[in-house]
Enzyme design. Structure first.
Site, PDB file in Angstrom:
ATOM      1  N   CYS A  13      47.231   4.128  39.161  1.00 50.52           N
ATOM      2  CA  CYS A  13      48.129   3.084  38.672  1.00 50.52           C
ATOM      3  C   CYS A  13      47.710   1.710  39.175  1.00 50.52           C
ATOM      4  CB  CYS A  13      49.552   3.421  39.073  1.00 50.52           C
ATOM      5  SG  CYS A  13      50.044   4.972  38.341  1.00 50.52           S
TER       6      CYS A  13
ATOM      7  N   GLY B 142      20.937   2.098  54.255  1.00 50.62           N
ATOM      8  CA  GLY B 142      21.976   3.020  53.803  1.00 50.62           C
ATOM      9  C   GLY B 142      21.731   3.323  52.337  1.00 50.62           C
TER      10      GLY B 142
ATOM     11  N   GLU C 273      18.005  -0.437  59.305  1.00 51.19           N
ATOM     12  CA  GLU C 273      19.276   0.297  59.168  1.00 51.19           C
ATOM     13  C   GLU C 273      19.595   0.508  57.695  1.00 51.19           C
ATOM     14  OE1 GLU C 273      21.908  -2.561  60.937  1.00 51.19           O
ATOM     15  OE2 GLU C 273      21.340  -2.079  62.974  1.00 51.19           O
TER      16      GLU C 273
ATOM     17  N   TYR D 127      34.101  -4.180  44.160  1.00 47.46           N
ATOM     18  CA  TYR D 127      33.080  -5.224  44.029  1.00 47.46           C
ATOM     19  C   TYR D 127      32.728  -5.560  42.587  1.00 47.46           C
ATOM     20  CZ  TYR D 127      31.623  -2.938  48.506  1.00 47.46           C
ATOM     21  OH  TYR D 127      31.543  -2.356  49.726  1.00 47.46           O
TER      22      TYR D 127
END
Ligand SMILES: *Cc1c(COP(=O)(O)O)cnc(C)c1O
Length: 404
Positions: free
Chosen positions: A338, A270, A268, A311
């Site tokens: 902001c 990505g 799988e 992250y």
């Protein structure tokens, strides 16, 4: 994607022209890179002839998924929306797997109606929910069970998913119990053991540890799995250093530990398919000196590209036009949002910049646009796909009137 006479090109298109035509911030993808990544992935695992299910959450643009589908890939989805998008892009339901810890009744019902390949279940409660729906529809539903192999992916802690204490999957004991539970069920057909230990993994070690655990557990439960779904997670380098994941070692480890089970392998991926296909073009709104710092204030912010704020991820920033005049001060590249975390990076010795200059934020094809939001009520950028000299609007810029 490269500089030609100091101008940055995406295939045969000058990116400065794109900025002029479509305005900024602007996501732009290279078809050629996408094709190369997919073909490499297929080639690197050719001994396994796996089913490759693209992780839609990394890039859910319909036109990009349509291109990916043409190479025969399936999809890994984590919501009803992603499942609908994958089907709309033409991916056959028998190449779609559905992951996620909190699939709702509505989502499961939809997946069962669409007869997708596998629902990868992550808890006993979910298995029972699937069983209930299957019973009411008098259907037998194919499922996988996601194992938490308790292996540290040694990646950013915020993107680890396969350690004890992470919310994903079930532990060994629960896994074994679920295997015997499903054996007795008339409505559930257990076909797959699935795992996904995290993202941006660069070494074979975590995968090797994961494979050992899978091997041990399969031999312990003594059950024939039609599929073993190894998830995604293969990392890419966000630096300009050609560092690459060693696919050959990973393939060897898979054969060593799982070859004997004769199960079809599912991946799988990505990030490894789409991350380096995309750039984000942004314009400098203002340059501001504050004490010792030079803030380069961009028109792209954390709502457009959230990875740095979310992250602490670092994306390379490069100029659209190269010069050979360098600045002595450190530039801090920030967005207009902001929030103090709306910051991309600090770079020493960048080329001298002025207001209205265009910049490129690199490798944003995965978890870039798909993580974007309307925070601060800003509209989402347009997405452009380049094929040679062809410019395709993969998604139009959102209008403020659509969100107000
Ligand atoms: C996010 C995710 C993936 C894709 O991970 P990458 O690191 O982008 O390859 C695959 N499987 C599952 C279950 C995921 O949650």
């Amino acid at each position: 994607m490269k500089y030609i006479n100091n101008n940055f090109f995406v295939e045969k298109v000058n990116s400065k022209k794109l900025a002029k035509k479509f305005d900024t911030p602007l996501y732009c993808y290279s078809y050629e890179k996408l094709k190369k990544n997919i073909n490499n992935f297929i080639l690197n695992f050719s001994k396994l002839s796996p089913l490759i299910c693209f992780a839609i959450k990394s890039n859910s643009n319909l036109n990009i998924i349509r291109e990916i589908k043409k190479f025969g890939l399936g999809a890994d989805v984590v919501s009803k929306g992603e499942l609908m998008q994958a089907i709309k892009a033409g991916i056959s339901p028998n190449k779609i797997v559905f992951s996620g810890v909190g699939k709702t009744y509505t989502e499961l019902k939809y997946a069962i109606d669409k007869k997708i390949l596998l629902i990868n279940s992550e808890s006993k409660s979910e298995v029972k929910q699937i069983e209930k729906i299957a019973k009411s529809k008098k259907k037998i539903v194919d499922i996988g069970i996601r194992l938490n192999p308790n292996t540290d992916a040694k990646t950013l802690s915020k993107i680890s998913t396969g350690k004890k204490g992470d919310k994903f999957g079930v532990d060994e004991k629960a896994f074994i119990e679920l295997v015997s539970y499903t054996k007795k069920s008339k409505y559930i057909n257990l076909r797959c053991l699935s795992v996904h230990i995290g993202s941006q993994i660069f070494k074979n070690k975590p995968y090797e540890r994961m494979l050992k655990v899978i091997d041990r557990i399969i031999s312990k439960v003594d059950f024939k799995f039609d599929f073993i779904d190894l998830g995604g997670g293969i990392g890419i380098s966000y630096k300009n250093d050609n560092k690459k994941f060693n696919y050959a070692n990973y393939q060897k480890s898979i054969i060593k530990h799982l070859g004997k089970y004769n199960s079809k392998i599912i991946f799988e991926p990505g990030r490894s398919i789409v991350a380096n296909t995309g750039i984000l073009i942004s314009k400098i709104i203002y340059i501001k000196k504050n004490q010792s710092k030079n803030f380069i204030i961009l028109d792209a912010g954390m709502n457009d590209l959230m990875r740095p704020a979310l992250y602490g991820a670092k994306h390379r920033i490069i100029p659209i036009n190269k010069t050979n005049k360098f600045s002595n001060t450190t530039y801090e590249f920030v967005g207009p949002i902001c929030e103090s975390t709306d910051k991309f990076s600090s770079i020493k010795k960048f080329q001298k910049l002025k207001e209205k200059d265009l910049l490129i934020i690199c490798d944003v094809g995965a978890y870039g646009f798909s993580l974007s939001s309307n925070y601060n009520l800003r509209s989402k950028p347009a997405e452009i796909l380049i094929k040679g000299s062809r410019i395709i609007v993969a998604k139009k810029r959102q209008k403020l009137s659509d969100i107000i």
